[in-house]
Scaffold this active site. Structure first.
Site, PDB file in Angstrom:
ATOM      1  N   SER A 114      34.001  39.690  51.307  1.00 32.03           N
ATOM      2  CA  SER A 114      34.140  38.711  52.384  1.00 32.03           C
ATOM      3  C   SER A 114      34.571  39.394  53.678  1.00 32.03           C
ATOM      4  O   SER A 114      35.467  40.245  53.659  1.00 32.03           O
ATOM      5  CB  SER A 114      35.177  37.645  52.019  1.00 32.03           C
ATOM      6  N   GLU A 155      45.949  35.631  45.907  1.00 32.48           N
ATOM      7  CA  GLU A 155      44.657  35.077  46.340  1.00 32.48           C
ATOM      8  C   GLU A 155      44.357  33.778  45.590  1.00 32.48           C
ATOM      9  O   GLU A 155      43.499  32.996  45.999  1.00 32.48           O
ATOM     10  CB  GLU A 155      43.570  36.116  46.025  1.00 32.48           C
TER      11      GLU A 155
HETATM   12  C1  LIG Z   1      32.437  33.428  48.117  1.00 26.44           C
HETATM   13  C2  LIG Z   1      32.890  34.647  47.393  1.00 26.44           C
HETATM   14  C3  LIG Z   1      33.697  35.553  48.051  1.00 26.44           C
HETATM   15  C4  LIG Z   1      34.096  36.724  47.395  1.00 26.44           C
HETATM   16  N1  LIG Z   1      34.852  37.627  48.101  1.00 26.44           N
HETATM   17  C5  LIG Z   1      35.174  38.804  47.519  1.00 26.44           C
HETATM   18  C6  LIG Z   1      35.869  39.804  48.275  1.00 26.44           C
HETATM   19  O1  LIG Z   1      36.214  39.619  49.440  1.00 26.44           O
HETATM   20  N2  LIG Z   1      36.138  40.983  47.679  1.00 26.44           N
HETATM   21  C7  LIG Z   1      35.785  41.239  46.386  1.00 26.44           C
HETATM   22  O2  LIG Z   1      36.081  42.318  45.903  1.00 26.44           O
HETATM   23  N3  LIG Z   1      35.118  40.315  45.640  1.00 26.44           N
HETATM   24  C8  LIG Z   1      34.805  39.115  46.189  1.00 26.44           C
HETATM   25  N4  LIG Z   1      34.104  38.168  45.460  1.00 26.44           N
HETATM   26  C9  LIG Z   1      33.659  38.508  44.121  1.00 26.44           C
HETATM   27  C10 LIG Z   1      34.392  37.788  42.989  1.00 26.44           C
HETATM   28  O3  LIG Z   1      35.708  38.265  42.845  1.00 26.44           O
HETATM   29  C11 LIG Z   1      33.558  38.010  41.728  1.00 26.44           C
HETATM   30  O4  LIG Z   1      32.316  37.377  41.934  1.00 26.44           O
HETATM   31  C12 LIG Z   1      34.236  37.433  40.501  1.00 26.44           C
HETATM   32  O5  LIG Z   1      35.375  38.181  40.159  1.00 26.44           O
HETATM   33  C13 LIG Z   1      33.276  37.391  39.290  1.00 26.44           C
HETATM   34  O6  LIG Z   1      32.669  38.627  39.075  1.00 26.44           O
HETATM   35  P1  LIG Z   1      31.081  38.731  38.916  1.00 26.44           P
HETATM   36  O7  LIG Z   1      30.439  38.031  40.061  1.00 26.44           O
HETATM   37  O8  LIG Z   1      30.760  40.159  38.690  1.00 26.44           O
HETATM   38  O9  LIG Z   1      30.729  37.882  37.615  1.00 26.44           O
HETATM   39  P2  LIG Z   1      30.882  38.346  36.043  1.00 26.44           P
HETATM   40  O10 LIG Z   1      32.184  39.020  35.913  1.00 26.44           O
HETATM   41  O11 LIG Z   1      29.634  39.141  35.755  1.00 26.44           O
HETATM   42  O12 LIG Z   1      30.881  36.982  35.337  1.00 26.44           O
HETATM   43  C14 LIG Z   1      29.678  36.255  35.011  1.00 26.44           C
HETATM   44  C15 LIG Z   1      30.077  35.051  34.183  1.00 26.44           C
HETATM   45  O13 LIG Z   1      30.657  35.484  32.939  1.00 26.44           O
HETATM   46  C16 LIG Z   1      31.934  34.897  32.750  1.00 26.44           C
HETATM   47  N5  LIG Z   1      32.840  35.843  32.097  1.00 26.44           N
HETATM   48  C17 LIG Z   1      32.969  37.173  32.358  1.00 26.44           C
HETATM   49  N6  LIG Z   1      33.909  37.715  31.558  1.00 26.44           N
HETATM   50  C18 LIG Z   1      34.395  36.715  30.789  1.00 26.44           C
HETATM   51  C19 LIG Z   1      35.396  36.638  29.784  1.00 26.44           C
HETATM   52  N7  LIG Z   1      36.102  37.719  29.407  1.00 26.44           N
HETATM   53  N8  LIG Z   1      35.635  35.439  29.200  1.00 26.44           N
HETATM   54  C20 LIG Z   1      34.942  34.329  29.566  1.00 26.44           C
HETATM   55  N9  LIG Z   1      33.971  34.340  30.523  1.00 26.44           N
HETATM   56  C21 LIG Z   1      33.703  35.509  31.132  1.00 26.44           C
HETATM   57  C22 LIG Z   1      32.429  34.592  34.164  1.00 26.44           C
HETATM   58  O14 LIG Z   1      33.397  33.563  34.151  1.00 26.44           O
HETATM   59  C23 LIG Z   1      31.134  34.172  34.862  1.00 26.44           C
HETATM   60  O15 LIG Z   1      30.859  32.822  34.605  1.00 26.44           O
HETATM   61  C24 LIG Z   1      33.705  36.976  46.064  1.00 26.44           C
HETATM   62  C25 LIG Z   1      32.915  36.037  45.392  1.00 26.44           C
HETATM   63  C26 LIG Z   1      32.504  34.897  46.040  1.00 26.44           C
HETATM   64  C27 LIG Z   1      31.653  33.916  45.297  1.00 26.44           C
END
Ligand SMILES: Cc1cc2nc3c(=O)[nH]c(=O)nc-3n(C[C@H](O)[C@H](O)[C@H](O)COP(=O)(O)OP(=O)(O)OC[C@H]3O[C@@H](n4cnc5c(N)ncnc54)[C@H](O)[C@@H]3O)c2cc1C
Length: 377
Positions: free
Chosen positions: A156, A240
Site C-alpha cells: 500500500s 495494524e
Molecule cells: C488492500 C490490501 C492492502 C495490502 N497492503 C499491504 C501492505 O501495505 N504491505 C504488505 O506487505 N502487504 C499488504 N497486503 C497483503 C496482505 O497482507 C496479504 O494479502 C495477506 O496477508 C494474505 O496473503 P496472500 O495474499 O499471499 O494470500 P495467501 O496467504 O496465499 O492466502 C490465500 C487464502 O488461503 C487462506 N489461508 C492461508 N493460510 C491459511 C491457514 N494456515 N489456515 C487457514 N487458511 C489459510 C487465506 O486465509 C486466504 O483465504 C495488502 C492486501 C490488501 C488486500
C-alpha cells in the site's frame, strides 16, 4: 467507564469542530477514488500543522502526548463533519517506536508523523502472505551496507512512498522466523522499482509491487537488531489489526452518515430492507466505536497488547463489510450499470478488508490457538 467529555476534551472537540468547519477538503471517501489518494498527503499535513494529528504519540517526535481517547474524538468529529479519515499509519509509528534505537526514532518518526515523509510496508511477497516467514527477499551484508534483492507485492502507498519498511532475510541459515530483519529503505535507491497495481474497484494509486535488484541500504537503517525482524513485524501487524490505530471508525461513520442523509432526503424512494441495512450499518459502526473506546481505556489501564488484536480485526472486517453491503443496497440497480458508482466501490473495497493485515482465516487461527488454547492440527 464514563463516555462524557472532560472539560479539556470538550475544549479540544470544540476547537477541532470549528477548524473542520473551515478546512474540510471535501474529498471522496478513501479507497473509492484516486482523487482521494492524490490529495491525501495535503490532508495529512493540513491536519498535522493545525495540531490535530499524532495526538497520542510522543511530543518528542511531533506528537502531542495526549491520551488515546483524543484520537477517538478526532475520528468522531471527522466523521460528523463528513471529512476524510486521518491517515492510517499508527502501526508503523508503533513498530518503529517500540523497536527502533533512539537515533532511528529521532531520524524517522518526525517525518512519518508530520506527513512530510511518506511510508509503505514491504512485507508480503508473491509466494509469502499468510505464511510470511517463508519470504525470500534477501538483505546481504556487504561492508557498511546491505544489498537487497527480491520482490514485494500488495504494498500500500508504494507509489507515493519516500520510505519502505522492508522485511528481508538476513540469515538464510537460521530458522525461518529467526533469520529476518527490518530496514528503513529509501524508495529512490538505485535498484528499486515500483509498479502500480489496479484494484477491482478501479483505484490505481493505492498500492503496487516493489522490486529490489541490488539496492544498497546503509546498515544503520536496520530497525531493531539483526534477526529481530519477525518480532518487529508482529508488533506492526498486531497494531495494524486495531481499528483505533487506523482511524477506520471515521471512514465507516462518514459512509454511514452519507447513506443516512441520502435515505432521509427521500425515504419513500427506498424499500424497508434498504433502510434497515443502513440502520444496521449504523449500529455496527457505533458498536465498533464503543469497542475502540473500551480497548483504549484498557490500554490506559496498562493492559498489554496481545493476540486479541485478531478479535478487533475480525470485528473491523464485519463492520466494513456491513457498511459495504448497505452502500451497495442503497445504490440498488445503479451499481449494476455504473462501474463508478460509489456504493459499488465501497462494497468492493470492503472485500479487501478480510485480506489485508492478515486474512480472516488467519485471525481465527490466532484466536483458536493463542486465545482459546485449542490444539493445532
Ligand atoms: C488492500 C490490501 C492492502 C495490502 N497492503 C499491504 C501492505 O501495505 N504491505 C504488505 O506487505 N502487504 C499488504 N497486503 C497483503 C496482505 O497482507 C496479504 O494479502 C495477506 O496477508 C494474505 O496473503 P496472500 O495474499 O499471499 O494470500 P495467501 O496467504 O496465499 O492466502 C490465500 C487464502 O488461503 C487462506 N489461508 C492461508 N493460510 C491459511 C491457514 N494456515 N489456515 C487457514 N487458511 C489459510 C487465506 O486465509 C486466504 O483465504 C495488502 C492486501 C490488501 C488486500
Amino acid at each position: 467507564m464514563d463516555y462524557r467529555d472532560s472539560p479539556a476534551e470538550a475544549e479540544f472537540r470544540a476547537r477541532l469542530r470549528a477548524w473542520l468547519g473551515d478546512h474540510n477538503p471535501g474529498l471522496p471517501p478513501s479507497s473509492t477514488d484516486d482523487v482521494y489518494w492524490a490529495r491525501q498527503a495535503g490532508w495529512h499535513t493540513s491536519l498535522y500543522d493545525a495540531g490535530f494529528f499524532g495526538l497520542s504519540w510522543p511530543g518528542r517526535y511531533g506528537g502531542h502526548d495526549l491520551p488515546p481517547v483524543f484520537d477517538v474524538m478526532l475520528d468522531e468529529e471527522l466523521a460528523a463533519a463528513g471529512a476524510p479519515p486521518r491517515p492510517s499509519l499508527g502501526y508503523l509509528v508503533q513498530g518503529i517506536a517500540t523497536h527502533g534505537s533512539d537515533a532511528i526514532k529521532d531520524r524517522l518518526l518526525p517525518g512519518l508523523i508530520s506527513g512530510r515523509e511518506r511510508w509503505c510496508q514491504g512485507f508480503s511477497e508473491p509466494d509469502a502472505g499468510s505464511d510470511l516467514a517463508t519470504l525470500r527477499t534477501t538483505a546481504t551484508r556487504e561492508g557498511g551496507e546491505y544489498a537487497i534483492n527480491g520482490h514485494k507485492i500488495w504494498t500500500s502507498y508504494s507509489d507515493v512512498a519516500d520510505w519502505c519498511l522492508l522485511l528481508a532475510r538476513t540469515d538464510p541459515d537460521a530458522p525461518k522466523h529467526k533469520g529476518l530483519s527490518i530496514f528503513a529503505v529509501p524508495m529512490d535507491l538505485r535498484g528499486t522499482e515500483q509498479r502500480p497495481l489496479r484494484m477491482m474497484n478501479g483505484i490505481t494509486t493505492e498500492f503496487g509491487q516493489v522490486l529490489f535488484d541490488g539496492a544498497r541500504v546503509p546498515a544503520e537503517n536496520m530497525i531493531g537488531e539483526p534477526g529481530e525482524g519477525w518480532r518487529v513485524a508482529m508488533t506492526i501487524v498486531s497494531h495494524e489489526r486495531e481499528p483505533g490505530e487506523l482511524g477506520f471508525v471515521a471512514r465507516y461513520a462518514k459512509t454511514v452518515n452519507d447513506l443516512e442523509h441520502e435515505v432521509r432526503a427521500d425515504p419513500t424512494a427506498f424499500r424497508a430492507d434498504q433502510r434497515e441495512q443502513v440502520a444496521w450499518a449504523y449500529v455496527q459502526t457505533e458498536m465498533l466505536r464503543l469497542h475502540v473506546c473500551r480497548r483504549l481505556s484498557e490500554r490506559l489501564g496498562g493492559v498489554a497488547h496481545g493476540p486479541d488484536g485478531s478479535v478487533d480485526k475480525l470485528l473491523m472486517t464485519w463492520v466494513e463489510q456491513t457498511v459495504g453491503d448497505a452502500a451497495l443496497t442503497v445504490s440498488g440497480p445503479r451499481a449494476a450499470v455504473d462501474v463508478d458508482d460509489l456504493g459499488l466501490k465501497v462494497y468492493l473495497y470492503g472485500r479487501a478488508q478480510s485480506v489485508m493485515g492478515g486474512t480472516s482465516q488467519i485471525q481465527k487461527n490466532i484466536i483458536a490457538t493463542r486465545i482459546l488454547g485449542l490444539p493445532t492440527a
